[in-house]
Design an enzyme around this catalytic site. Structure first.
Site, PDB file in Angstrom:
ATOM      1  N   ASP A  94      21.707   9.907   2.947  1.00  0.00           N
ATOM      2  CA  ASP A  94      22.304   9.107   3.826  1.00  0.00           C
ATOM      3  C   ASP A  94      23.264   8.562   2.511  1.00  0.00           C
ATOM      4  OD1 ASP A  94      22.983   6.687   5.534  1.00  0.00           O
ATOM      5  OD2 ASP A  94      23.171   6.257   5.006  1.00  0.00           O
ATOM      6  N   GLU A 149      25.266  13.673   2.253  1.00  0.00           N
ATOM      7  CA  GLU A 149      26.044  12.629   4.005  1.00  0.00           C
ATOM      8  C   GLU A 149      27.410  12.617   2.872  1.00  0.00           C
ATOM      9  OE1 GLU A 149      27.639   8.870   6.469  1.00  0.00           O
ATOM     10  OE2 GLU A 149      26.107   9.106   4.514  1.00  0.00           O
TER      11      GLU A 149
HETATM   12  C1  GLC Z   1      25.701   6.729   7.396  1.00  0.00           C
HETATM   13  C2  GLC Z   1      25.069   6.479   8.561  1.00  0.00           C
HETATM   14  C3  GLC Z   1      25.202   5.505   8.936  1.00  0.00           C
HETATM   15  C4  GLC Z   1      24.968   3.834   8.289  1.00  0.00           C
HETATM   16  C5  GLC Z   1      25.531   3.914   7.567  1.00  0.00           C
HETATM   17  C6  GLC Z   1      24.784   3.458   6.722  1.00  0.00           C
HETATM   18  O1  GLC Z   1      26.709   6.944   7.423  1.00  0.00           O
HETATM   19  O2  GLC Z   1      25.616   8.005   9.059  1.00  0.00           O
HETATM   20  O3  GLC Z   1      24.326   5.300  10.500  1.00  0.00           O
HETATM   21  O4  GLC Z   1      25.482   2.913   9.791  1.00  0.00           O
HETATM   22  O5  GLC Z   1      25.842   5.418   6.600  1.00  0.00           O
HETATM   23  O6  GLC Z   1      23.341   2.968   5.810  1.00  0.00           O
END
Ligand code: GLC
Length: 542
Positions: free
Chosen positions: A204, A269
Site C-alpha cells: 500500500d 501500489e
Molecule cells: C491506498 C489504498 C486506499 C487507502 C490508502 C491509505 O491507496 O488503496 O484504499 O485509503 O492507500 O492506506
C-alpha cells in the site's frame, strides 16, 4: 551483487483483487470472511485467475476500512483467525492459485501499540518510529503538506506540543522509514506471513514511504477549483517532498530480497504517473511488479488511454500490473460512460469499453488484474449519500464525487436475499443487484460478460507469445487505436468511435478473440475492426 530475476510463476499470470469484507460472508454478520473467500476460490479458478490479492484482513478500528492496521500479525475477528488465513492459502494452493496479502507500511493505525507508546512517552523508542515535528514559528503545522483525505497532513499532539505527520486521516500516523527499527519491524512482519505460506504482498502507498529530510513545503501547481474534493486538493500540489523519494527503491530491494527467499512476489501500489519514474519501482534491484493506477482514474478518453498504455509498455515490458478498476475508483462501466441514466444500453457500452481496454492490457506483459465483479460488468453500487462510510465523504463538506463506497459493495452471487453474499444486510448499505448482474445468471449464459472475460484470459494463456514475444508497436490509423504485434500474435485495440482498417500488419491473421460482437474482417487490404472493439489475432493464412 547477483542480480535477481522475477518469479517464473508471474509469466502469463492474471490477478484478481478481492475486497475482503465484500466477497462472501459465512458467519451471517454481514461482513465478508476468509472462509467465505476460500469457499469461492473454485469460481475464481474457473474464471482463469492465477493470483488473488486480498485487501487488508488485520485488526483495525476502520477509520479507513482496514488500511489503518492495529496489528500486522493478526486477523480481525470478523474475517476469522490466523489459522483460517493459513487454511485459505492451503485451499488456494490446492487449486494452483497464489495468494497475496496487502501490507500497509506507510502508516499504522493510531490504535497500534507503537503509536500508543509514542504518544504516552515522548522519550520512548516508538516515538522515533513516527514523524513528530515541532510546530512552525507561528505555532501551526510544520509545513504545507496536505492529507489525501482533506485538511493538513499534520495533527497536534497536545500533550507534547508537537505535530505528527499523516498523509491520510489523523488516525493513520505515518511511519519514519529512515528509522532502522521500522525497517526491522516490517522485515519481521513479512517473514511472519511468508512462513504461513502467503505468496506475496501488494504494498500500500509504496511511493509514500520516505519523506524528504528537509520537510520543505510542496510547490502548489494548480487551483483545484471551488467544488473540488480532498483528492483534487491533494493533487493540486507537486509532491516533491512527501512522495516518490529516490531512495524508496532501496527499501524495495531489501524487501524483495526477503520475498525471494520464499519464492514470493511483491507488487507496489504506486500513484506515480511519470513512466520513467514508475519503471524504477521494478526490476533486479527493486520489486517484481508495480501497479500503474492512471488508467483506473481516467474517464473515457481513447487517445489518452492508448498513449498511457503503449508508452509505459515500451519502457517497462514485464513489470507492470495493469488495471482499470480497484477499490479506490468508480467502477469502469460507470466511469467510462458518464452521461445518461443507467439503462441496458449504457451498461452494454460500458462493458464493451472496459473489455476493449482490458484486452489491450493482456498484450502488454506484466500481470493484469481484475477487480472482483469487474468480470460481471458491474456498475457502481447505488448507495444513499447519507450512508457513505468512506472518510473522503464523511470527513469533508464536499467530496467532489470522489467517495469510494460505490466500488465496495457485496459480490452478487445469486438471486437469493442479499445476493447470496450473506444472510443479513451487509456492512455497507447498498441495493441488491438485478439477476443479470449475478454470478449465477451469468454462468448460465455463454453470452454474458463473465464468459467474455474468461475467454479473454483463455486466449492469452493459449498464445504465450502475447506476453513472451518481443513487444512491437506498429503504425496505427489513429491515436485512438493501438496496434501491437508480439511474435505470432496481433492485438488491435480500436477505442475510436469509427471502424478502422489497419494495414501495417499485413493480412495473414485469424481472429482468436473479440472484446465484443462488433465486426472484424481480414482481407487483402488488412484488418478492419469495428468501433470500440479490441481483437486478438493469431498468425495464419486467411
Ligand atoms: C491506498 C489504498 C486506499 C487507502 C490508502 C491509505 O491507496 O488503496 O484504499 O485509503 O492507500 O492506506
Amino acid at each position: 551483487m547477483v542480480e535477481r530475476t522475477r518469479k517464473s510463476w508471474l509469466n502469463g499470470a492474471v490477478g484478481y483483487e478481492i475486497y475482503a469484507r465484500s466477497f462472501a460472508d459465512t458467519t451471517g454478520d454481514g461482513f465478508g470472511d476468509l472462509n467465505g473467500i476460500a469457499e469461492k476460490l473454485d469460481y475464481v479458478k474457473w474464471l482463469g485467475i492465477d493470483i488473488v490479492w486480498l485487501t487488508p484482513i488485520y485488526p483495525s478500528p476502520d477509520h479507513d476500512h482496514g488500511y489503518d492496521v492495529a496489528d500486522y500479525k493478526a486477523v480481525r475477528a470478523e474475517h476469522g483467525t490466523v489459522a483460517d488465513a493459513e487454511a485459505l492459502v492451503e485451499r488456494a494452493h490446492s487449486l494452483d492459485l497464489k495468494v497475496l496479502f496487502d501490507i500497509v507500511p506507510n502508516h499504522t493505525s493510531s490504535d497500534h501499540a507503537w503509536f500508543q507508546k509514542a504518544i504516552a512517552d515522548p522519550t520512548s523508542p516508538e516515538r522515533a518510529m513516527y514523524l513528530f515535528r515541532d510546530p512552525a514559528p507561528d505555532g501551526g503545522p510544520p509545513n504545507n503538506w496536505v492529507s489525501h483525505f482533506g485538511g493538513p497532513a499534520w495533527t497536534l499532539d497536545e500533550a507534547s506540543g508537537q505535530y505528527y505527520c499523516h498523509l491520510f486521516v489523523a488516525e493513520q500516523p505515518d511511519l519514519d522509514w529512515r528509522n532502522p527499527d521500522v525497517l526491522d519491524a516490517f522485515d519481521d512482519i513479512y517473514r511472519f506471513w511468508f512462513e504461513r505460506g502467503v505468496d506475496g504482498f501488494r504494498i500500500d502507498v509504496a511511493h509514500g514511504l520516505l519523506k524528504h529530510p528537509s520537510f520543505a513545503d510542496n510547490p502548489k501547481v494548480s487551483d483545484p477549483g471551488p467544488n473540488a474534493g480532498p483528492l483534487a486538493h491533494f493533487f493540486s500540489y507537486d509532491h516533491k517532498f512527501d512522495m516518490d523519494q529516490d531512495d524508496n527503491v532501496e527499501i524495495f530491494g531489501r524487501w524483495q530480497a526477503i520475498a525471494d527467499e520464499y519464492d514470493a512476489t511483491l507488487l507496489a501500489e504506486s500513484g506515480v504517473t511519470d513512466h520513467h519514474r514508475l519503471a524504477r519501482y521494478v526490476g533486479p534491484n527493486a520489486l517484481d511488479l508495480s501497479f500503474y493506477l492512471k488508467p483506473g482514474w481516467l474517464e473515457w478518453d481513447p487517445a489518452t488511454l492508448i498513449r498511457e498504455h503503449l508508452d509505459l509498455a515500451e519502457i517497462e515490458p514485464d513489470g507492470i500490473s495493469w488495471v482499470i478498476s480497484n477499490h479506490d475508483q468508480p467502477r469502469p462501466v460507470s466511469r467510462f460512460t458518464r452521461s445518461g441514466p443507467f439503462d441496458d444500453t449504457r451498461s452494454a457500452t460500458g462493458i464493451a469499453r472496459s473489455l476493449a481496454v482490458t484486452t489491450l492490457q493482456m498484450a502488454l506483459g506484466g500481470v493484469p488484474f481484475l477487480y472482483y465483479g469487474e468480470e460481471l460488468g458491474l456498475v457502481d453500487a447505488a448507495i444513499d449519500p447519507d450512508k457513505r462510510q468512506d472518510p473522503v465523504a464523511t470527513r469533508n463538506d464536499s467530496d467532489g464525487g470522489e467517495a469510494r463506497d460505490v466500488a465496495r459493495s457485496p459480490m452478487p452471487w445469486d438471486s437469493s436475499p442479499f445476493n447470496g453474499f450473506s444472510t443479513t444486510d451487509s456492512w455497507i448499505a447498498s441495493e441488491e443487484r438485478p439477476l443479470h448482474e449475478t454470478v449465477e445468471a451469468q454462468r448460465a449464459d455463454e453470452s454474458s460478460p463473465v464468459y467474455r472475460y474468461r475467454k479473454l484470459i483463455e486466449a492469452r494463456k493459449a498464445m504465450p507469445d502475447m506476453y513472451e514475444a518481443d513487444f512491437e508497436r506498429l503504425d496505427s490509423p489513429s491515436d485512438e487505436v493501438a496496434v501491437v504485434r508480439r511474435g505470432s500474435v496481433l492485438v488491435i485495440a480500436n477505442l475510436s468511435a469509427e471502424e478502422v482498417t489497419v494495414t501495417s500488419a499485413g493480412s495473414d491473421w485469424v481472429l482468436a478473440f473479440a472484446s465484443s460482437d462488433g465486426p472484424c474482417a481480414v482481407d487483402a487490404s488488412g484488418v478492419t475492426v469495428g468501433p470500440e472493439l479490441s481483437v486478438i489475432l493469431s498468425a495464419g493464412s486467411r
